[in-house]
Design an enzyme around this catalytic site. Structure first.
Site, PDB file in Angstrom:
ATOM      1  N   CYS A 191      -9.197 -22.195  -3.506  1.00 34.05           N
ATOM      2  CA  CYS A 191      -9.120 -23.462  -2.786  1.00 34.05           C
ATOM      3  C   CYS A 191      -8.360 -24.512  -3.587  1.00 34.05           C
ATOM      4  CB  CYS A 191     -10.525 -23.956  -2.482  1.00 34.05           C
ATOM      5  SG  CYS A 191     -10.511 -25.557  -1.683  1.00 34.05           S
ATOM      6  N   CYS A 234      -9.772 -28.065  -3.282  1.00 30.20           N
ATOM      7  CA  CYS A 234     -10.970 -28.416  -4.075  1.00 30.20           C
ATOM      8  C   CYS A 234     -10.644 -28.534  -5.552  1.00 30.20           C
ATOM      9  CB  CYS A 234     -12.063 -27.374  -3.963  1.00 30.20           C
ATOM     10  SG  CYS A 234     -11.960 -26.245  -2.645  1.00 30.20           S
ATOM     11  N   ASP A 235      -9.777 -27.659  -6.051  1.00 30.32           N
ATOM     12  CA  ASP A 235      -9.628 -27.540  -7.497  1.00 30.32           C
ATOM     13  C   ASP A 235      -8.278 -28.012  -8.048  1.00 30.32           C
ATOM     14  OD1 ASP A 235     -12.135 -26.354  -7.509  1.00 30.32           O
ATOM     15  OD2 ASP A 235     -11.306 -24.361  -7.193  1.00 30.32           O
TER      16      ASP A 235
END
Ligand code: NAP
Length: 341
Positions: A144, A147-148
């Site tokens: 992801c 997200c990261d």
């Protein structure tokens, strides 16, 4: 163990399909209870939109909307009409008895007069030993980018994205905000992605593509240092130095907990009647990505969530809410034929 009755309709999941089903079910006085799930390494309550920043194609948001905000607003709307929310997974289900029995992951079992399954799908991994180890240890492997990708760890590095679909294009484009360079590693010589998404990635000066290439291994002990690449035509191997790996190779539906109690397609998605949301078990409906390996959009998920709630309402009123009808007695004549594989 006693089996408490929490409500008439239990909705499993917490993405756009689940919250839309809850809004409709709550407004129809069906007292829905949503089991929104628990956070894990590759799943999070709210579903995949929790990992998306700008959603530009959800109608009603001309300036785009943040995925987490959209999910929060849908949940608030469902709660406003009386939906109860439980922060647990459903670990197993007995759909052969009526009322249906559902076993949450740690609290007592519950019953439901109708069930709407909207458990979505989760990201796939390549399956390399080092890939999973480094993903679990926060060593620079992720499924992801949204997200990261903004983590300081990935800043100004060369990052690899594996895959050739819209997700890979989106992740690669997003990562150019932080990375020095993004390398898309794709196993064929053309993308599966839509033209507009592919063009956006291919015209980005920070993105280049390794065509006909697969990742044979992820290199690095504590953190990713590179990839062992294999040419899918010649079989020749070489190393590519990277500081992070983002895997974007599709999804798997979250249907394991059903243990074959419903008819599934060979790829694990729940079979529903053509153009409907009824599953092979009368009274059990399914919506969102768990029935859809084709469109997989927030808006289509929301649409089928609405359909599932309307179908649950009609099914309950047809059979009488208090009059427990055995779904196994319902014959094929009362239901349309299931869609083909
Ligand atoms: P996808 O379309 O199924 O693409 C998966 C990609 O991963 C394919 O290119 C596939 O290669 C590759 N792949 C699969 N297994 C692999 C493996 N073991 N090793 C290496 N590569 C592998 O999945 P997706 O990109 O997640 O998209 C899913 C759906 O969501 C699509 O309908 C898409 O349009 C939609 N989506 C839309 C947006 C948007 O509109 N903003 C964003 C993301 C996703 P092959 O091509 O060789 O099979």
């Amino acid at each position: 163990m006693s089996v408490p009755t929490p409500g008439m309709v239990v909705i499993i999941g917490s993405g756009p399909a689940a919250w839309t089903a809850a809004i409709y079910a709550a407004r129809a006085n069906l007292e829905p209870v949503v089991y929104e799930g628990e956070p894990s390494r590759d799943m999070i309550p709210g579903g995949q939109l929790m990992w998306t920043t700008d959603i530009e194609n959800f109608p009603g948001f001309p300036e785009s909307v943040d995925g987490q905000e959209l999910m929060q607003r849908m949940k608030e709307q469902a709660v406003r009409f009386g939906t109860r929310v439980v922060g647990e997974n459903i670990a197993s289900a007995d759909l052969s008895t009526y009322p249906f029995k559902l076993q949450p992951s740690w609290s007592d079992g519950i019953t439901a007069r109708s069930v709407i399954i909207a458990t979505g799908a989760r990201a796939n991994w390549i399956g390399l030993p080092n890939e999973l180890r480094l993903a679990q240890n926060g060593g620079g492997v992720s499924a992801c980018a949204v997200c990261d990708g903004a983590l300081p760890f990935f800043r100004d590095k060369v990052l690899a994205v594996v895959g050739g679909g819209d997700s890979a294009m989106e992740e690669a484009t997003y990562l150019t905000k932080f990375a020095r360079e993004v390398v898309i590693v794709h196993r064929r010589d053309q993308f599966r992605a839509s033209r507009v998404m592919a063009d956006r990635a291919l015209t980005n000066p920070k993105i280049r593509v390794e065509w006909n290439t697969q990742v044979a291994e992820v290199l690095g002990d504590e953190f990713v240092t590179g990839l062992q690449l294999r040419d899918t035509i010649t079989g020749r191997e070489r190393e590519l130095e990277v500081g992070g790996l983002f895997v974007a190779i599709g999804h798997t539906p979250n249907t394991d907990f059903l243990h074959g109690q419903l008819d599934l397609h060979p790829n694990g998605y729940i079979k529903v009647f053509a153009g409907r949301t009824c599953s092979s078990v009368p009274g059990v409906f399914a919506a969102g990505d768990v029935i859809d390996d084709y469109y997989r959009q927030a808006i289509t998920s929301a649409g089928t969530g609405c359909m599932a709630a309307l179908e649950a309402e009609r099914w309950l009123s047809h059979h009488g809410v208090e009059e427990a009808v055995s779904p196994v007695l319902e014959t094929a004549e009362t239901q349309p034929a299931l869609t083909a594989d």
